[in-house]
Write an enzyme that holds these catalytic residues in place. Sequence first.
Site, PDB file in Angstrom:
ATOM      1  N   ASP A 155       0.819  -1.227   0.000  1.00 13.98           N
ATOM      2  CA  ASP A 155       0.000   0.000   0.000  1.00 13.98           C
ATOM      3  C   ASP A 155       0.845   1.265   0.000  1.00 13.98           C
ATOM      4  O   ASP A 155       0.398   2.318   0.462  1.00 13.98           O
ATOM      5  CB  ASP A 155      -0.962   0.019   1.204  1.00 13.98           C
ATOM      6  N   ASP A 156       2.042   1.149  -0.514  1.00 13.64           N
ATOM      7  CA  ASP A 156       2.947   2.287  -0.436  1.00 13.64           C
ATOM      8  C   ASP A 156       3.444   2.729  -1.812  1.00 13.64           C
ATOM      9  O   ASP A 156       4.292   3.612  -1.928  1.00 13.64           O
ATOM     10  CB  ASP A 156       4.137   1.913   0.465  1.00 13.64           C
TER      11      ASP A 156
END
Lengths: 283, 283, 283, 283
Positions: free
Chosen positions: C227-228
């Site tokens: 999620d980065d």
Amino acid sequence: MTTAVLLLSCPDRPGIVAAVADFVFRHGGNIVDAQQHTDRTEGVFFQRIEFELEDADLDRDRIQPAMHELVDRFDMQCAVRFSDEVPRVGVLVSREGHCLVDLLARSRSGELAVEIPVVISNHEHEAEVASWFGVDYRYLPVTADTKPEQEAAMQRALDEHGVTLVVLARYMQILSPEFCDRWQERIINIHHSFLPAFSGGRPYHQAHERGVKLVGVTAHYATAALDDGPIIDQDVVRVSHRDSIEDLRRRGRDLEVVVLARAVRAHVEHRVLVHGRRTVVFD
Amino acid sequence: MTTAVLLLSCPDRPGIVAAVADFVFRHGGNIVDAQQHTDRTEGVFFQRIEFELEDADLDRDRIQPAMHELVDRFDMQCAVRFSDEVPRVGVLVSREGHCLVDLLARSRSGELAVEIPVVISNHEHEAEVASWFGVDYRYLPVTADTKPEQEAAMQRALDEHGVTLVVLARYMQILSPEFCDRWQERIINIHHSFLPAFSGGRPYHQAHERGVKLVGVTAHYATAALDDGPIIDQDVVRVSHRDSIEDLRRRGRDLEVVVLARAVRAHVEHRVLVHGRRTVVFD
Amino acid sequence: MTTAVLLLSCPDRPGIVAAVADFVFRHGGNIVDAQQHTDRTEGVFFQRIEFELEDADLDRDRIQPAMHELVDRFDMQCAVRFSDEVPRVGVLVSREGHCLVDLLARSRSGELAVEIPVVISNHEHEAEVASWFGVDYRYLPVTADTKPEQEAAMQRALDEHGVTLVVLARYMQILSPEFCDRWQERIINIHHSFLPAFSGGRPYHQAHERGVKLVGVTAHYATAALDDGPIIDQDVVRVSHRDSIEDLRRRGRDLEVVVLARAVRAHVEHRVLVHGRRTVVFD
Amino acid sequence: MTTAVLLLSCPDRPGIVAAVADFVFRHGGNIVDAQQHTDRTEGVFFQRIEFELEDADLDRDRIQPAMHELVDRFDMQCAVRFSDEVPRVGVLVSREGHCLVDLLARSRSGELAVEIPVVISNHEHEAEVASWFGVDYRYLPVTADTKPEQEAAMQRALDEHGVTLVVLARYMQILSPEFCDRWQERIINIHHSFLPAFSGGRPYHQAHERGVKLVGVTAHYATAALDDGPIIDQDVVRVSHRDSIEDLRRRGRDLEVVVLARAVRAHVEHRVLVHGRRTVVFD
């Protein structure tokens, strides 16, 4: 848990809220939601009150009669609905199927509590989609001359399927005043502009020509006056000089789908009250 | 027309709505607004009920005692407010005055029903603005060492002016837990990020570094846990790769002003109920 | 009309715009769009320049070599794309099919210029949908123990179908760093929160618990760091205390569909340049 | 760093981008931003190109003449602007001062690169505000009979202060066609509706009566045709049946402030090109 919904409107005066709450309580109904609104300009009171039937001492067909005394006392309009009534929706569509597919998919997944037994179109385009979803598709072409016959055939198809709500999912024909009146407050249309701007035909062309910086869509009840019925929901999306008419159409489509679904949901959850040209839409 | 507002919360069970409506009606109060919410996860019922006092048979200081029986029966939290109570707001500000100017202008125009008798700052920047609006300006600089003294001086200034609500209008100092506790649910802070993203310092820098496509702001009650208090309102604005940190700041400022004003309005209209880390904000 | 797109980035210095425009012009290309951006913090220049090939004196496979001199002079990264290259998309999905259906429908209607030859899932749910659209459906269940084998099978399926872009349309498994690296900048994920808030699992639960007033979604390139990855697009929708977790999910779904489609469109129109953790997304 | 901005429009044909970039490069200008747009319907090309003057071999008053050859070759409209030219703005206002205060505050803080030497009003209300900011306030009341004299007096006041841009910050008088023509593309008006909906007077009343679910505002260049000039920016805010006309006004005001400021910013940063009834607004 099945609930009943009372949709009330009447001239505003003290004591209505307490009287209605007391009515429900006396009959053993547990209120799970109550919303009200007073239109101060016109002095009209609106209420939506939802209660669980489980411990109530009234059968569902006894509620309306039991409300008689309150209806008289407050000169009330009162509709009674039930959460387990699933509306039977007839969808009318022309050439663009995005709203149709969306409604069918939401119905199938259970997200939207409606049954869609029939799709009617003046084109053959969307027959395949209806067939995927196992829905009857009625191809009813129309010309200026055959409009009365076509509307009669539509009415028969809707009756045959026990339809209780008509959704115009980008249906590009104007319905007759008679048809609109027969289905009063039971036809939801999606118009692809932020009404009252750009009513009538080709709103994305109009929007492009005017150079607006947002385009919008409007879901409303259809009435005999074109694009002038009570608005249920609206939304807009930002556009720029870079957007061609085709781009506006594309951006608009995504909005049409969502706003129409929101409006249908509000209707089937019995959250909409019509008052003249306006609506009260409870949350 | 003066109204009273009851803000209620209690364990959910049948009969509350009817009992409260009946209470108001029996005492001659005309209900002008009633909103409720049931948190089904935790089984908690919330209600805001507003009624006109004119024909009521209770003096305002008799309402709370008269509620006693209901409070006991339903194990209720009950607050009583009045529409003509005008909160006295102390605004704390550091270097950026946009929220301060906005609050002062809204108060002066009557749009926001608050009095602002005092502005407190750890900088001298905004003294001129306060003087325009005829408001006492207390310059109370602070260092790590002098924090307890400075907070004590702030507290004295707030007491002196009979302040009932503290607004942190871009006040860039962390308040002590003691101060936050003393003013529980009576300090509104505007944080310049969409919390819980980018809590702590320099949120626009953090947002720029992460490359987000929207920046946000959050108005919340300040608690001892930094940037973690119950959220009252939030909003966002679209940004792009073109926006420098300075651009984010500029876009954010317009949002901070509006969201803080909305949150203060919700509070002073007695529309906010706090429940743990969350809020119920009635419309 | 077929166009070529140059996607360029290099250290910023004078003369780049003129040199590139001159290159295209000398070779008979008609520039139909040119957008540029300079990241002043890091001194990096980005450009997207699109030109018609019709009267150009270069075959498409000669463009990259002909750019050699400019690439050297300005120390440029240069990618060359063509408007008639249609990406072959492999969609990965778990239990929730709304994004999948939407992508298939947009591909079928021609709105989104992609081919979708294969859908891969760790569940059997969406096989019927794939079959409607005539798309190969690979059911590849996965456990902690079988992850390497399952990813190898996925890779074979993607290869077999000549896939050039992977879309995670609510695929609820974490991909291995090796898989992410192999498909660098060619995996688009839709995460159902406004990142960096609520990364990881069950973001709607997290949002509900925190009591936020907006929920968001984020489309980003998947990287080994969960999620980065670089964010392509984000959007939010307003929620309130009335919304249960199920309501957040429902509101979020409509947003996931639209934001994922926008991100895929930006990618396939060659409008996205990745720079570290951030993206430049031209209009 | 001072920059020059070329605002160009001409019939679309190959080679324009390269020719202009080459012109700037040959004269030693470093291009810091270049944006273009082609209106395909009408075959018109628009460009904004911004370059640093520092190492350029042209004095600023030599740029326009040096462009002569290009202007001729491409049949171009060409305006030359400089980043250090600070527009002198005359603000016209009637009874509602929120936009005026906002513009003065932004000018004073340096956020908006304008000088505001004079405020003109047909009311005395805002004299105090102007005096706070040290700005000349001209109270010029007007009746149907005195309109020509009043406009002449306005014109004199604007001339006296060297005004180059007029902003109608909720000025509720209709300007004469002559006045509009004299200030063509140099009068920015904020209209409190989402044009073309609700043009003319009392738009919030109109919006309330129609029952719309969003209210909007529009910033546009004023032309002789009322509320019909080229739109620079628009925005909307959600409203509901709960909102009275006064609520619409309040919600609208926050939007008017922001949208007017954005439009003025776009104008003073030389990012707006007018084309018939539409605008190209570069980012």
